[in-house]
Design an enzyme around this catalytic site. Structure first.
Site, short mmCIF file in Angstrom:
data_model
loop_
_atom_site.label_atom_id
_atom_site.label_comp_id
_atom_site.label_asym_id
_atom_site.label_seq_id
_atom_site.Cartn_x
_atom_site.Cartn_y
_atom_site.Cartn_z
N GLY A 97 18.81 36.83 -21.16
CA GLY A 97 19.01 37.62 -22.38
C GLY A 97 20.46 38.04 -22.51
O GLY A 97 21.33 37.59 -21.76
N GLY A 98 20.73 38.88 -23.48
CA GLY A 98 22.11 39.31 -23.69
C GLY A 98 22.65 38.80 -25.00
O GLY A 98 21.91 38.28 -25.85
N ASP B 30 33.85 40.19 -20.05
CA ASP B 30 33.47 39.36 -21.18
C ASP B 30 34.11 37.98 -20.99
O ASP B 30 35.34 37.84 -21.04
CB ASP B 30 33.95 39.99 -22.49
CG ASP B 30 33.49 39.24 -23.72
OD1 ASP B 30 32.99 38.10 -23.58
OD2 ASP B 30 33.63 39.77 -24.83
N ASP C 88 26.02 31.26 -14.19
CA ASP C 88 24.73 31.28 -14.89
C ASP C 88 24.81 32.28 -16.03
O ASP C 88 23.86 33.02 -16.30
CB ASP C 88 23.60 31.66 -13.91
CG ASP C 88 22.21 31.54 -14.53
OD1 ASP C 88 22.06 30.81 -15.53
OD2 ASP C 88 21.28 32.21 -14.02
N HIS D 65 26.37 30.25 -20.93
CA HIS D 65 26.25 28.79 -21.07
C HIS D 65 27.03 28.24 -22.27
O HIS D 65 26.93 27.04 -22.55
CB HIS D 65 24.79 28.34 -21.12
CG HIS D 65 23.95 28.95 -20.05
ND1 HIS D 65 24.28 28.87 -18.72
CD2 HIS D 65 22.79 29.67 -20.11
CE1 HIS D 65 23.36 29.51 -18.00
NE2 HIS D 65 22.47 30.01 -18.83
N GLU E 237 25.51 26.11 -14.09
CA GLU E 237 24.11 25.87 -14.43
C GLU E 237 23.91 25.64 -15.93
O GLU E 237 24.73 26.04 -16.75
CB GLU E 237 23.25 27.07 -13.99
CG GLU E 237 23.21 27.28 -12.49
CD GLU E 237 22.26 28.37 -12.07
OE1 GLU E 237 22.07 28.55 -10.85
OE2 GLU E 237 21.68 29.06 -12.96
N ASP E 238 22.78 25.02 -16.24
CA ASP E 238 22.26 24.92 -17.61
C ASP E 238 23.26 24.26 -18.57
O ASP E 238 23.55 24.77 -19.65
CB ASP E 238 21.85 26.30 -18.14
CG ASP E 238 20.75 26.93 -17.31
OD1 ASP E 238 20.11 26.20 -16.52
OD2 ASP E 238 20.51 28.13 -17.45
#
Length: 241
Positions: free
Chosen positions: A66-67, A118, A141, A144, A169-170
């Site tokens: 989330g975020g 950030d 992570d 993305h 990742e991702d």
């Protein structure tokens, strides 16, 4: 939802006791890196086993699903840090650093340090990096977004120890909230390095910045999704010379 407390123990296992592998710990703490979703921990356990009892420093960027990448406010509630609790349990002698745009400073553990940053700003990443020790393992992570991944690599890879591992990742998913139009995807960027030993990017300055790091890269591979050969480019592992 109540915030999780730091309940990771530090007692050494009894001789002959089988310690849980990383996938078991991911599932116990609710990390999406385990067998319930991404299965990254099967790869990580093989890569990280030699580090398990060493006094290393591991940094993870992005601490909770989330975020802002999902449209939430950066000042959202942060009730848990599943992967951080997993790392603290797996690496009993390690220092763990967590970096995120949201606030996780409430979490207390004598081997954990939180840095708020950030990743849209290379200046913030550089400032954060200057305040941190060199790391043995760095895992991205976070949002993305392609430029976030690339900003982070350019600032944090130089802060990795020789012989260290940098993981992104991702790679197959980028958030609409952050992704810039027509930017070179991070997977494509590293695939160009694997093919030509030179980074190709639609921004020549970014390409040059990555190329400046080539001599510090001794190896790289890009793994597929859930070990399926027809779903390539999910996770990059870069080894520092």
């Amino acid at each position: 939802m109540a915030r999780a407390e730091a309940k990771t123990g530090t007692a050494a296992p009894k001789p002959g006791t089988r310690r849980p592998d990383l996938t078991e710990l991911a599932n116990r703490f609710g990390s999406d890196k385990g067998s319930d979703k991404h299965r990254y921990t099967e790869l990580y356990h093989m890569l990280f086993q030699p580090y398990r009892d060493r006094k290393i420093t591991l940094m993870e960027m992005g601490l909770l699903i989330g975020g802002p990448e999902h449209g939430e406010d950066p000042d959202r509630e942060t009730p848990d840090l599943p992967s951080i609790r997993m790392w603290l349990e797996y690496f009993r002698n390690a220092r763990i650093i967590g970096l995120d745009v949201s606030d996780f400073s409430w979490f207390r553990h004598d081997r954990f340090r939180f840095v708020r940053c950030d990743m849209d700003s290379r200046a913030q990443l550089a400032k954060a990096g200057d305040s941190l020790p060199v790391c043995d393992i760095i895992i991205d992570d976070a949002s993305h977004a392609s430029h976030h991944q690339q900003n982070a690599f350019l600032e944090m890879f130089p802060r990795l120890k020789s012989g260290g591992l940098y993981i992104i990742e991702d790679l197959r998913w980028q958030p609409e909230t952050y992704e810039r139009p027509r930017i070179t995807k991070t997977a494509d960027l590293f695939q160009s390095y694997l093919a030509e030993r030179k980074f190709a990017h639609n921004d020549p300055e970014v390409a040059a910045a990555f190329d400046a790091l080539r001599d510090d890269i001794s190896g790289c591979f890009i793994h597929q999704v859930r070990y399926l050969k027809d779903r390539k480019d999910q996770i990059a592992v870069i080894h520092k010379r």
